[in-house]
Write a protein that holds these residues in place. Structure first.
Motif, mmCIF file in Angstrom:
data_model
loop_
_atom_site.group_PDB
_atom_site.id
_atom_site.type_symbol
_atom_site.label_atom_id
_atom_site.label_comp_id
_atom_site.label_asym_id
_atom_site.label_seq_id
_atom_site.Cartn_x
_atom_site.Cartn_y
_atom_site.Cartn_z
ATOM 1 N N LYS A 72 -24.836 -26.734 -91.383
ATOM 2 C CA LYS A 72 -25.552 -25.456 -91.502
ATOM 3 C C LYS A 72 -26.151 -25.076 -90.158
ATOM 4 N N THR A 74 -28.888 -23.456 -87.627
ATOM 5 C CA THR A 74 -30.345 -23.329 -87.584
ATOM 6 C C THR A 74 -30.708 -22.423 -86.413
ATOM 7 N N MET A 78 -36.878 -22.155 -85.495
ATOM 8 C CA MET A 78 -37.037 -22.906 -86.731
ATOM 9 C C MET A 78 -37.203 -24.397 -86.402
ATOM 10 N N TYR A 101 -32.546 -31.861 -91.298
ATOM 11 C CA TYR A 101 -32.942 -30.715 -92.115
ATOM 12 C C TYR A 101 -33.533 -29.646 -91.207
ATOM 13 N N ASP A 102 -33.507 -28.402 -91.670
ATOM 14 C CA ASP A 102 -34.338 -27.373 -91.060
ATOM 15 C C ASP A 102 -35.351 -26.949 -92.119
ATOM 16 N N ASP A 103 -36.033 -25.837 -91.903
ATOM 17 C CA ASP A 103 -37.064 -25.403 -92.847
ATOM 18 C C ASP A 103 -36.497 -25.018 -94.211
ATOM 19 N N GLU A 104 -35.177 -24.829 -94.289
ATOM 20 C CA GLU A 104 -34.585 -24.348 -95.529
ATOM 21 C C GLU A 104 -33.739 -25.363 -96.277
ATOM 22 N N ASP A 105 -33.025 -26.248 -95.537
ATOM 23 C CA ASP A 105 -32.027 -27.071 -96.207
ATOM 24 C C ASP A 105 -31.560 -28.211 -95.300
#
Length: 126
Positions: A72, A74, A78, A101-105
């Motif tokens: 994903k 990023t 972030m 991970y990032d802030d979302e997933d």
């Protein structure tokens, strides 16, 4: 030499994705998102840091293998974070599971291998 390392040691590091961390900056792509080499560097740092406290002075680890999927994008600004788990200790050979991970997933995962070295002896080869 005994290094007092056992499977299960965990690590955790995070960073804010900046311009210097993007694919455009690394040259691994053309857009301003977290570069795969940047994510791998965060993973390696997390693993290295997680075991350093267990090693005697003058000893550290070097990365020897990565098997990573970057799943994903990023964007800049972030937060990215990595969690590592030491899954195998074979003498001086270490193997880790890593997940980013990032802030979302989740943004990436895989395995990373490191090798314990004596810094002075290693650097005397160059």
């Amino acid at each position: 030499m005994d290094f007092n390392l056992e499977e299960g040691v965990r690590g955790n590091k995070e960073q804010i994705v900046e311009s210097k961390d993007t694919a455009a900056s690394y040259g691994s792509g053309l857009i301003e998102v977290f570069a795969t080499p940047g994510m791998i560097a965060l993973m390696e740092l997390t693993c290295c840091s997680s075991v350093q406290e267990f090693l005697p002075k003058g000893w550290t680890t070097v990365g020897t293998e990565v098997c990573i999927k970057h799943t994903k994008a990023t964007p800049k600004g972030m937060k990215a974070r990595c969690e590592s788990t030491l899954t195998k200790v074979d003498g001086k050979k270490l193997e880790f599971e890593v997940i980013a991970y990032d802030d979302e997933d989740m943004i990436g995962k895989g395995t990373h291998k490191r090798y314990i070295i004596n810094e002075d002896k290693f650097m005397s080869k160059f």
